[in-house]
Motif scaffolding. Structure first.
Motif, short mmCIF file in Angstrom:
data_model
loop_
_atom_site.label_atom_id
_atom_site.label_comp_id
_atom_site.label_asym_id
_atom_site.label_seq_id
_atom_site.Cartn_x
_atom_site.Cartn_y
_atom_site.Cartn_z
N ALA A 34 10.47 48.64 33.49
CA ALA A 34 11.54 48.06 34.28
C ALA A 34 12.16 46.86 33.42
O ALA A 34 13.57 46.75 33.50
CB ALA A 34 10.71 47.29 35.57
N LEU A 35 11.44 45.98 32.76
CA LEU A 35 12.09 45.12 31.95
C LEU A 35 12.92 45.78 30.84
O LEU A 35 14.17 45.12 30.54
CB LEU A 35 11.07 44.02 31.28
CG LEU A 35 11.32 43.09 30.13
CD1 LEU A 35 12.38 41.84 30.94
CD2 LEU A 35 10.10 42.67 29.22
N PHE A 36 12.77 46.59 30.11
CA PHE A 36 13.36 47.36 29.20
C PHE A 36 14.44 47.87 29.87
O PHE A 36 15.69 47.79 29.18
CB PHE A 36 12.76 48.57 28.35
CG PHE A 36 11.87 47.93 27.27
CD1 PHE A 36 11.99 48.36 26.05
CD2 PHE A 36 10.87 46.98 27.61
CE1 PHE A 36 11.55 48.00 24.69
CE2 PHE A 36 10.10 46.79 26.34
CZ PHE A 36 10.43 47.27 25.03
N ASP B 197 1.39 57.79 32.32
CA ASP B 197 1.26 56.94 33.36
C ASP B 197 0.68 55.48 32.65
O ASP B 197 0.54 54.58 33.18
CB ASP B 197 0.16 57.15 34.30
CG ASP B 197 0.70 58.49 35.25
OD1 ASP B 197 2.22 58.19 35.33
OD2 ASP B 197 -0.13 59.05 35.97
N GLU B 198 -0.02 55.77 31.46
CA GLU B 198 -0.55 54.77 30.68
C GLU B 198 -0.09 54.10 29.41
O GLU B 198 -0.51 53.33 28.61
CB GLU B 198 -2.10 54.92 30.12
CG GLU B 198 -3.01 55.26 31.47
CD GLU B 198 -2.91 56.53 32.03
OE1 GLU B 198 -2.65 57.61 31.23
OE2 GLU B 198 -3.29 56.74 33.19
N GLU B 199 1.07 54.59 29.00
CA GLU B 199 1.99 54.05 27.95
C GLU B 199 3.34 54.30 28.06
O GLU B 199 3.84 55.35 28.53
CB GLU B 199 1.43 55.36 26.85
CG GLU B 199 2.06 55.00 25.37
CD GLU B 199 1.51 55.88 24.29
OE1 GLU B 199 2.04 55.58 23.13
OE2 GLU B 199 0.52 56.50 24.44
N MET B 200 4.02 53.36 27.66
CA MET B 200 5.32 53.22 27.44
C MET B 200 5.80 53.07 26.21
O MET B 200 5.21 52.63 25.15
CB MET B 200 6.21 52.44 28.41
CG MET B 200 5.78 50.84 28.33
SD MET B 200 6.76 50.00 26.96
CE MET B 200 8.35 50.39 27.54
N SER B 201 7.05 53.58 25.52
CA SER B 201 7.62 53.41 24.34
C SER B 201 8.92 52.70 24.31
O SER B 201 9.80 53.52 25.23
CB SER B 201 7.55 54.63 23.49
OG SER B 201 8.06 54.50 22.12
N GLY B 202 9.59 51.84 23.41
CA GLY B 202 10.86 51.45 23.65
C GLY B 202 11.25 50.76 22.32
O GLY B 202 10.56 50.75 21.39
N GLU B 203 12.57 50.47 22.32
CA GLU B 203 13.13 50.09 20.97
C GLU B 203 14.04 48.86 21.03
O GLU B 203 14.62 48.74 22.24
CB GLU B 203 13.98 51.25 20.27
CG GLU B 203 14.41 51.03 19.08
CD GLU B 203 15.09 52.20 18.16
OE1 GLU B 203 15.98 51.76 17.77
OE2 GLU B 203 14.39 53.27 18.17
#
Length: 163
Positions: free
Chosen positions: A17-19, A31-37
């Motif tokens: 949500a922040l990203f 459900d246990e992992e997110m990835s962003g740049e």
């Protein structure tokens, strides 16, 4: 999902949500992992949040896309020791699988395993700040052939005044 400063959420959902709110690309890997740049001062950084519910720990990784070649490994490990002495939160490491430099921070969450927006922002900002702060030192060792101590000293010099 929209979260306010008073809300808590599952850790990877709050990070996602922040990203999204900042317009940064990200994806839910599971459900246990997110990835962003995120664009840092020196490079794009890949950020990952990995939730371990059984331990109530959110592992937060920042990968500045720096690979350590075999011929520079000894100097890079010496620099890691010097850099990690300067840090209060998290640490730098080199993954043996792929020789990738990374910043890692484990955040122990409360019994409910929830993450606040403020805490999510602090995790992201701390990771980016530390990668930005020490990126030049790793560049000096890996591509500039400086000694680890000289590289750290050169990277830690703060510019005086404004341009």
């Amino acid at each position: 999902m929209d979260y306010s400063a008073e809300d808590d959420a599952a850790p990877v959902e709050m990070l996602a949500a922040l990203f999204e709110a900042r317009g940064w690309p990200c994806e839910m890997v599971s459900d246990e992992e997110m990835s962003g740049e995120v664009q840092g001062s020196w490079a794009n950084y890949q950020l990952r949040g990995i939730w371990r519910a059984e331990d109530r720990v959110l592992q937060f990784l920042c990968l500045p896309d720096i690979r350590v070649t075999e011929d520079k490994r000894t100097a890079a490990h010496e620099l890691l020791c010097l850099v990690n002495e300067q840090m209060w939160l998290g640490h730098f490491d080199i993954w043996s699988n792929g020789d990738v430099l990374l910043y890692r921070h484990g955040a122990l969450l409360g019994e409910d395993g929830r993450l606040s927006l403020d805490m999510a922002q602090a995790l992201v900002e701390c990771a980016i700040d530390e990668c930005d702060r020490f990126y030049p030192a790793f560049q000096f060792v890996l591509w500039g052939d400086k000694s680890p101590r000289a590289a750290l000293e050169a990277a830690m010099v703060d510019a005086a005044g404004e341009a």
